[in-house]
Write a protein that holds these residues in place. Structure first.
Motif, PDB file in Angstrom:
ATOM      1  N   THR A  27       0.821  -1.218   0.000  1.00  0.00           N
ATOM      2  CA  THR A  27       0.000   0.000   0.000  1.00  0.00           C
ATOM      3  C   THR A  27       0.851   1.264   0.000  1.00  0.00           C
ATOM      4  OG1 THR A  27      -0.095   0.155   2.426  1.00  0.00           O
ATOM      5  CG2 THR A  27      -1.782  -1.204   1.326  1.00  0.00           C
ATOM      6  N   ASN A  28       2.150   1.121   0.381  1.00  0.00           N
ATOM      7  CA  ASN A  28       3.081   2.258   0.452  1.00  0.00           C
ATOM      8  C   ASN A  28       2.714   3.262   1.546  1.00  0.00           C
ATOM      9  OD1 ASN A  28       5.053   1.672  -1.503  1.00  0.00           O
ATOM     10  ND2 ASN A  28       3.599   2.177  -3.130  1.00  0.00           N
ATOM     11  N   ARG A  29       1.812   2.865   2.450  1.00  0.00           N
ATOM     12  CA  ARG A  29       1.482   3.759   3.568  1.00  0.00           C
ATOM     13  C   ARG A  29       2.414   3.476   4.743  1.00  0.00           C
ATOM     14  NH1 ARG A  29      -3.941   2.330   2.200  1.00  0.00           N
ATOM     15  NH2 ARG A  29      -4.134   1.121   4.115  1.00  0.00           N
ATOM     16  N   LYS A  30       2.422   4.386   5.695  1.00  0.00           N
ATOM     17  CA  LYS A  30       3.273   4.249   6.879  1.00  0.00           C
ATOM     18  C   LYS A  30       2.415   3.943   8.113  1.00  0.00           C
ATOM     19  CE  LYS A  30       7.560   5.685   5.556  1.00  0.00           C
ATOM     20  NZ  LYS A  30       8.859   5.144   5.962  1.00  0.00           N
ATOM     21  N   GLN A  31       3.079   3.378   9.112  1.00  0.00           N
ATOM     22  CA  GLN A  31       2.497   3.155  10.444  1.00  0.00           C
ATOM     23  C   GLN A  31       1.218   2.303  10.390  1.00  0.00           C
ATOM     24  OE1 GLN A  31       2.279   6.694  12.911  1.00  0.00           O
ATOM     25  NE2 GLN A  31       4.108   7.578  11.971  1.00  0.00           N
ATOM     26  N   ILE A 185       5.547  -0.702   8.918  1.00  0.00           N
ATOM     27  CA  ILE A 185       4.592  -1.631   9.540  1.00  0.00           C
ATOM     28  C   ILE A 185       4.863  -1.677  11.035  1.00  0.00           C
ATOM     29  CG2 ILE A 185       3.722  -4.020   9.607  1.00  0.00           C
ATOM     30  CD1 ILE A 185       3.250  -2.965   6.882  1.00  0.00           C
ATOM     31  N   ILE A 186       3.790  -1.742  11.833  1.00  0.00           N
ATOM     32  CA  ILE A 186       3.920  -1.955  13.283  1.00  0.00           C
ATOM     33  C   ILE A 186       3.333  -3.336  13.581  1.00  0.00           C
ATOM     34  CG2 ILE A 186       3.385  -1.108  15.584  1.00  0.00           C
ATOM     35  CD1 ILE A 186       2.755   1.629  14.292  1.00  0.00           C
ATOM     36  N   LEU A 187       4.192  -4.304  13.875  1.00  0.00           N
ATOM     37  CA  LEU A 187       3.745  -5.653  14.195  1.00  0.00           C
ATOM     38  C   LEU A 187       3.488  -5.740  15.694  1.00  0.00           C
ATOM     39  CD1 LEU A 187       3.214  -8.605  13.439  1.00  0.00           C
ATOM     40  CD2 LEU A 187       5.674  -9.035  13.673  1.00  0.00           C
TER      41      LEU A 187
END
Length: 785
Positions: A27-31, A185-187
């Motif tokens: 998606t190329n989005r952050k967080q 990504i926040i896992l």
């Protein structure tokens, strides 16, 4: 170092986690949050360790990235780092760092940086040093902030991993740190997420969600089947004074340890079960306990039982004794006295018994502590069901008790007990218990299968003359000399990746040759092996690509190395060039090899299953059974073998089964017993599911004793219900086969599938099961009684 073999549910979870991670990355989005929900004791850290390893070697994903691993205490951070180090066996492409490595100035590719995030709170002394400018920093940022920013200056993507994510992450500090790190990504790893995404969130890729089911963890043998509790209500029936209750708790635990020790010895296992005794945090001498603290009461109790001081470990803030090697299964330490320290960051799988004294001033039940008795000593269930249970003895009240991961009514404590009635002599039945073994991957033996198929296809069996082999391979349509990977083939090919590698190669517009593009060719080779496995559409050729693409690559390498005897990059180029062609020769050979390998792999899995399957001798009725508050008591029964009798409050088929209880109560029988539907303590018969192509277990509903005869029955609902199900036919026929085997051994057994037809109970006890609208092949159940 102990080698850890992943369980099937873990492999499945890792594969699902990888897929969601890559989809969110795209998606190329952050967080973006990706929640990994997995029960206590399921091996969350090991699964994430393998996920990180996979994602760092993924043919579809070659991104310059680094990882930050946040834990919430010094113990859990150190434990997580050590678990990854042990799992990787030390040396590994993932370099594990912590605060001691801040002097490196930045994170390099595939570094994993562990930190107890309490240490970067600006309110603490350490936090102020790490977060504020000092003489050692060259900017307006602190050492930690500068470390992160220098990493970002390298255009290196950051992935944040939050362990125990149910803890306090929704704070200003958390938000500020996440803004600083700005991860892609926040896992979030947790057994009990505070927030779960909606279906829309997952569909629209605003968040990701991956869940491991508790039942799968139990079935794999990693954790105990249940936690049985003795609570304040039970103690009130046995004692009046508080000190009497304390001693009863200790006595129950002491006796249970002796029982479990004996059971392990009967299985020839050197496992010493340990009793965990948790003191209240506000423990002190009081008049109610004759001016004795709980610690004194416990010490005096163990002294009176002649327990050697060296067999008692103590883990208190002011005192620590005999803790060396306590985690080992054969450690002589049999009792551990502690407060809250052992509730987190500590692992001792031989722990099966917990005594938990109630806090006096603030009676808050410490759920996490119960997690210490969930794990199995050897990550398998045993043939003695009592070893597959955890035992909690406490003077907390039932409504105060919460077990780990207990949300939405899952994983409830077992608070009711039902015992075999006095005077009933149990019968002995051989039961089966097994663990899942099917990983649906290519095994090492695929190399032989591919070699045989390729030899036949190219007619190059045996080593023979090198020139002959090459000539035959060329004749079949594969180019061997001066090969280049033509850019047009890459442009036309449908290859899925997640890091724009293929797009960049296409845009270069140049052919790939072994002289100019060695790395790109190998990367393309890996990608093609993954895609070939992933895109098989026929069921008999489908295998899990995450664990299989490497086996395919090895098979191709071994065969080409032997047949054309060129350097590796040469045959890499030959293979990639062919696989990219729309009329690829090798794709057909691979497809044929996959099809031929399917039955071979199934036989290998069956062999594994036979090793994972065991036969147990069970006493029926069981001596004691335990139930949660999802069950209710049925009173007024005369012929049942257990007292009191409990049945689930709600389930499909309950009306049918309660009707059968009324029926059987009116018959001349010795006793009847309601069997469970899962677990090692209940009677089961193995059968082969020819749809899923694997063995499963059948748990018949009823076991009935009539003089010297045993009757095994399974209730099904009428023609519109389960009586017609394909699974019922398989179960019915395996039951008849099992009954015949028992009769040959001299045990008189009858039984079959039963259903109620026009208010009359009927049975099918034929070798071949069938049902029609007139129940032609069925007879009245009354004939058996």
């Amino acid at each position: 170092m102990t080698t850890i073999h992943l369980k099937p549910f873990q492999e499945k979870a890792i594969s699902s986690l990888r897929k969601q991670f890559l989809e969110l990355w795209k998606t190329n989005r952050k967080q973006i949050s990706l929640i990994f929900k997995s029960p206590t004791g399921s091996g969350k850290t090991v699964m994430v360790a393998q996920f990180l390893k996979d994602i760092s070697n993924d043919p579809q994903f070659s991104v310059d990235k680094a990882f930050l691993w946040f834990s919430f205490s010094e113990e859990s951070y150190a434990q997580s780092k050590k678990k990854l180090f042990d799992y990787y066996g030390g040396a590994n492409e993932l370099n594990l760092l912590d605060l001691n490595d801040l002097s490196k100035g930045k994170l390099s590719t595939n570094n994993v940086f562990f930190i107890n995030w309490q240490k970067i709170k600006s309110s603490t002394k350490e936090g102020r040093i790490l977060r504020n400018p000092t003489e050692y920093t060259s900017s307006d940022y602190g050492i930690f902030d500068e470390f992160i920013k220098r990493t970002q200056e390298e255009k290196r993507e950051l992935i944040l991993i939050i362990d125990e994510a149910h803890r306090d992450t929704e704070t200003e500090l958390a938000d500020e740190l996440i803004a600083l790190i700005n991860p892609r990504i926040i896992l979030k790893i947790t057994a009990t997420p505070t927030i779960e995404p909606t279906a829309s969130d997952v569909l629209q890729k605003r968040m990701g969600f991956n869940e491991v089911l508790r039942e799968d963890v139990i079935e794999a043998g990693l954790i105990k089947e249940k936690i049985v509790t003795q609570t304040k209500e039970d103690l009130d029936k046995l004692a009046q004074k508080e000190i009497d209750q304390d001693l009863i708790l200790l006595e129950l635990a002491f006796k249970k340890r002796i029982e479990l020790k004996k059971a392990y010895k009967e299985l020839c296992l050197e496992i010493n079960p340990i009793v965990l005794i948790q003191l209240p945090n506000d423990d002190q001498a009081r008049k109610e306990t004759l001016d004795k603290s709980k610690l004194d009461i416990v010490k005096d109790f163990l002294k009176n039982k002649n327990i050697d001081e060296h067999d008692i470990a103590i883990w208190l803030s002011e005192k620590k004794e005999n803790l060396e090697e306590i985690e080992k299964n054969d450690s002589l330490v049999s009792f551990l006295i502690f407060k809250q320290a052992a509730a987190t960051g500590w692992d001792c799988p031989r722990a099966a018994i917990l005594v938990m004294f109630r806090e006096i001033k603030s009676p808050v039940f410490h759920t996490q502590t119960v997690g210490r008795i969930l794990r199995m000593p050897e990550a398998i269930h045993y043939s003695k069901p009592e070893l597959n249970i955890g035992y909690l003895y406490t003077n907390y009240e039932r409504n105060q008790i919460q077990l780990p991961d207990n949300k939405q009514g899952q994983n409830k404590p077992f608070i009711y007990e039902s015992k075999r009635k006095a005077g009933i002599n149990p019968i002995i039945l051989q039961s089966t218990f097994m663990r899942r073994t099917d990983y649906n991957d290519l095994g090492d033996s695929f190399q032989n299968t591919f070699g045989e198929v390729a030899d036949t296809f190219f007619n190059v069996k045996g080593k023979g003359f090198l020139g002959d082999a090459r000539e035959k391979i060329i004749k079949k349509g594969i180019e061997l000399f001066n090969v280049k990977v033509k850019n047009k083939l890459i442009v036309d090919a449908e290859i899925e990746d997640y890091d724009n590698f293929v797009k960049e190669i296409r845009e270069k517009g140049a052919d790939l040759s072994e002289e100019t593009s060695r790395n790109d060719i190998e990367r393309m080779y890996n990608l093609l092996c993954f895609n070939i496995i992933a895109k098989q559409e026929e069921e008999n050729k489908k295998f899990a690509p995450e664990r299989s693409w490497g086996k395919l690559k090895t098979a191709l390498n071994v065969w080409f190395a032997e047949k054309i005897q060129e350097k590796r990059i040469t045959y890499y180029t030959i293979i990639v060039s062919d696989l990219l062609k729309p009329d690829s020769v090798l794709r057909n050979v691979v497809a044929e090899a996959l099809e031929k390998y399917r039955p071979i792999r199934q036989e290998e899995v069956k062999t594994k299953e036979s090793r994972a399957k065991r036969t147990e001798v069970l006493d029926i009725p069981r001596d004691i059974l335990f139930y949660t508050d999802d069950y209710e008591e049925i009173k007024g029964l005369k012929k049942n073998s257990m007292s009191p009798f409990y049945i689930a409050k709600k389930y499909d088929g309950k009306k049918n089964e309660t009707a059968f209880i009324e029926y059987i109560e009116s018959k001349h029988i010795d006793w009847w017993y309601k069997n469970g539907n899962s677990g090692s303590e209940h009677f089961s018969i193995p059968y082969y599911d020819d749809i899923e192509k694997k063995e499963r277990l059948f748990y018949p509903d009823w076991i009935i004793k009539i003089k010297s005869t045993i009757v095994i029955l399974d209730t099904k609902q009428g023609l519109s219900g389960t009586v017609n199900a394909p699974d019922t036919k398989r179960k019915a026929e395996i039951l008849q086969k099992w009954i015949k085997e028992q009769n040959k051994k001299g045990t008189k057994v009858k039984g079959g599938i039963i259903t109620k037809v026009s208010e009359i109970w009927k049975i099918n006890d034929n070798d071949e099961y069938s049902v029609d609208s007139n129940y032609t092949t069925w007879k009245n159940l009354g004939e058996i009684f």
